[in-house]
Design a protein around this motif. Sequence first.
Motif, PDB file in Angstrom:
ATOM      1  N   ALA A  40       0.822  -0.807  -0.400  1.00  0.00           N
ATOM      2  CA  ALA A  40       0.158   0.022   0.225  1.00  0.00           C
ATOM      3  C   ALA A  40       0.480   1.126  -0.210  1.00  0.00           C
ATOM      4  O   ALA A  40       0.498   2.020  -0.820  1.00  0.00           O
ATOM      5  CB  ALA A  40      -0.983   0.293   0.795  1.00  0.00           C
ATOM      6  N   THR A  41       2.023   1.311   1.070  1.00  0.00           N
ATOM      7  CA  THR A  41       2.812   2.514   0.795  1.00  0.00           C
ATOM      8  C   THR A  41       3.402   2.788  -0.516  1.00  0.00           C
ATOM      9  O   THR A  41       3.508   4.111  -1.175  1.00  0.00           O
ATOM     10  CB  THR A  41       3.963   2.257   1.964  1.00  0.00           C
ATOM     11  OG1 THR A  41       3.325   1.959   3.560  1.00  0.00           O
ATOM     12  CG2 THR A  41       5.141   2.637   2.064  1.00  0.00           C
ATOM     13  N   ILE A  42       3.973   1.899  -0.950  1.00  0.00           N
ATOM     14  CA  ILE A  42       4.951   1.244  -2.341  1.00  0.00           C
ATOM     15  C   ILE A  42       3.380   2.209  -3.167  1.00  0.00           C
ATOM     16  O   ILE A  42       3.571   2.647  -4.405  1.00  0.00           O
ATOM     17  CB  ILE A  42       4.674  -0.370  -2.822  1.00  0.00           C
ATOM     18  CG1 ILE A  42       6.276  -0.471  -1.787  1.00  0.00           C
ATOM     19  CG2 ILE A  42       5.172   0.211  -4.502  1.00  0.00           C
ATOM     20  CD1 ILE A  42       6.858  -1.765  -2.269  1.00  0.00           C
ATOM     21  N   ARG A  43       2.429   1.561  -3.603  1.00  0.00           N
ATOM     22  CA  ARG A  43       0.899   2.394  -4.949  1.00  0.00           C
ATOM     23  C   ARG A  43       0.909   2.732  -4.570  1.00  0.00           C
ATOM     24  O   ARG A  43       1.024   4.293  -5.256  1.00  0.00           O
ATOM     25  CB  ARG A  43       0.689   1.374  -4.471  1.00  0.00           C
ATOM     26  CG  ARG A  43      -0.100  -0.177  -4.692  1.00  0.00           C
ATOM     27  CD  ARG A  43      -0.687  -0.818  -4.243  1.00  0.00           C
ATOM     28  NE  ARG A  43      -1.005  -2.159  -4.782  1.00  0.00           N
ATOM     29  CZ  ARG A  43      -1.994  -2.765  -5.574  1.00  0.00           C
ATOM     30  NH1 ARG A  43      -3.048  -2.793  -4.668  1.00  0.00           N
ATOM     31  NH2 ARG A  43      -1.608  -4.383  -5.421  1.00  0.00           N
ATOM     32  N   GLN A  44       1.038   3.932  -2.775  1.00  0.00           N
ATOM     33  CA  GLN A  44       0.346   5.662  -2.801  1.00  0.00           C
ATOM     34  C   GLN A  44       1.986   6.110  -3.458  1.00  0.00           C
ATOM     35  O   GLN A  44       1.606   7.187  -3.475  1.00  0.00           O
ATOM     36  CB  GLN A  44       0.634   5.395  -0.924  1.00  0.00           C
ATOM     37  CG  GLN A  44      -0.342   6.451  -0.559  1.00  0.00           C
ATOM     38  CD  GLN A  44      -0.425   6.853   0.620  1.00  0.00           C
ATOM     39  OE1 GLN A  44       0.896   6.121   1.612  1.00  0.00           O
ATOM     40  NE2 GLN A  44      -1.925   6.876   1.219  1.00  0.00           N
ATOM     41  N   ALA A  45       3.393   5.970  -3.351  1.00  0.00           N
ATOM     42  CA  ALA A  45       4.359   6.821  -3.394  1.00  0.00           C
ATOM     43  C   ALA A  45       4.177   7.209  -4.685  1.00  0.00           C
ATOM     44  O   ALA A  45       4.569   8.125  -5.282  1.00  0.00           O
ATOM     45  CB  ALA A  45       5.437   6.225  -2.887  1.00  0.00           C
ATOM     46  N   ALA A  46       4.015   5.357  -5.803  1.00  0.00           N
ATOM     47  CA  ALA A  46       4.053   5.685  -7.462  1.00  0.00           C
ATOM     48  C   ALA A  46       2.455   7.046  -7.709  1.00  0.00           C
ATOM     49  O   ALA A  46       3.107   6.974  -8.745  1.00  0.00           O
ATOM     50  CB  ALA A  46       3.820   4.452  -7.392  1.00  0.00           C
TER      51      ALA A  46
END
Length: 205
Positions: free
Chosen positions: A190-196
């Motif tokens: 979820a953190t990765i998707r948010q950053a992308a």
Amino acid sequence: MFFVFDGVDGAGKSTQLNLFADWLRTRGLDVDCCSDPGTTELGHQMRKLLLGNHAIEIHMRSEMLMFMTARCQLVEQKIRPALAAGKTVVCDRYVFSTVVYQGHAGNLDPDEVWQVNQVATAGLMPDLTFIFDLDVESASQRLGESRDRMESRGSDYFQQVRDGFLEEAKRWPDVTRVIDASGDIESIQATIRQAAEPLLEKRPG
Ligand code: ADP
Ligand code: MG
């Protein structure tokens, strides 16, 4: 768009990369995944030499140049053509690994490694690099028993690897995101998707 998943061994890069690529595909993007070193035939051969548990003596500078050779081939044979065709590329490791494993932890000058990388990639840099951070003990537990040539270098080397990644991330705050890899798989994703997300929204077309 070019994303890289980098950081210490056993942190969950490959796990997260696959989930991320699936998510990008559900958004309608044409995604190519690759591994550095790997993906090309030359890359596979270099990977066997670099990571196999064999008795061939390899000087640290030779090792760095071999990683760069594999990367040059990957960039020219796969990544650059994919980007030119409008694809999204997601790569398992890239330049930060070489700067850290052979530079910071391998006692080569990190700036020199950056310079060689500039030649190897002809300046092709990712839009965003996720740097997975995890303490040495947890990473070692996740890896279990099997160790490749890099992974068998011991905990002092790995501490230097971890510190090197964090130092490089500080140097390049605009193009890196440090990911605390100690959490569960879903929350890290979820953190990765948010950053992308902001990058994907900015994307032309
Ligand atoms: P890397 O590619 O960074 O070396 P992997 O994705 O191969 O790491 O993961 C290493 C091991 O840890 C695998 O067995 C994987 O299932 C497990 N793993 C991955 N992410 C997590 C997590 N967030 N929590 C616990 N175990 C994980
Ligand atoms: Mg992996």
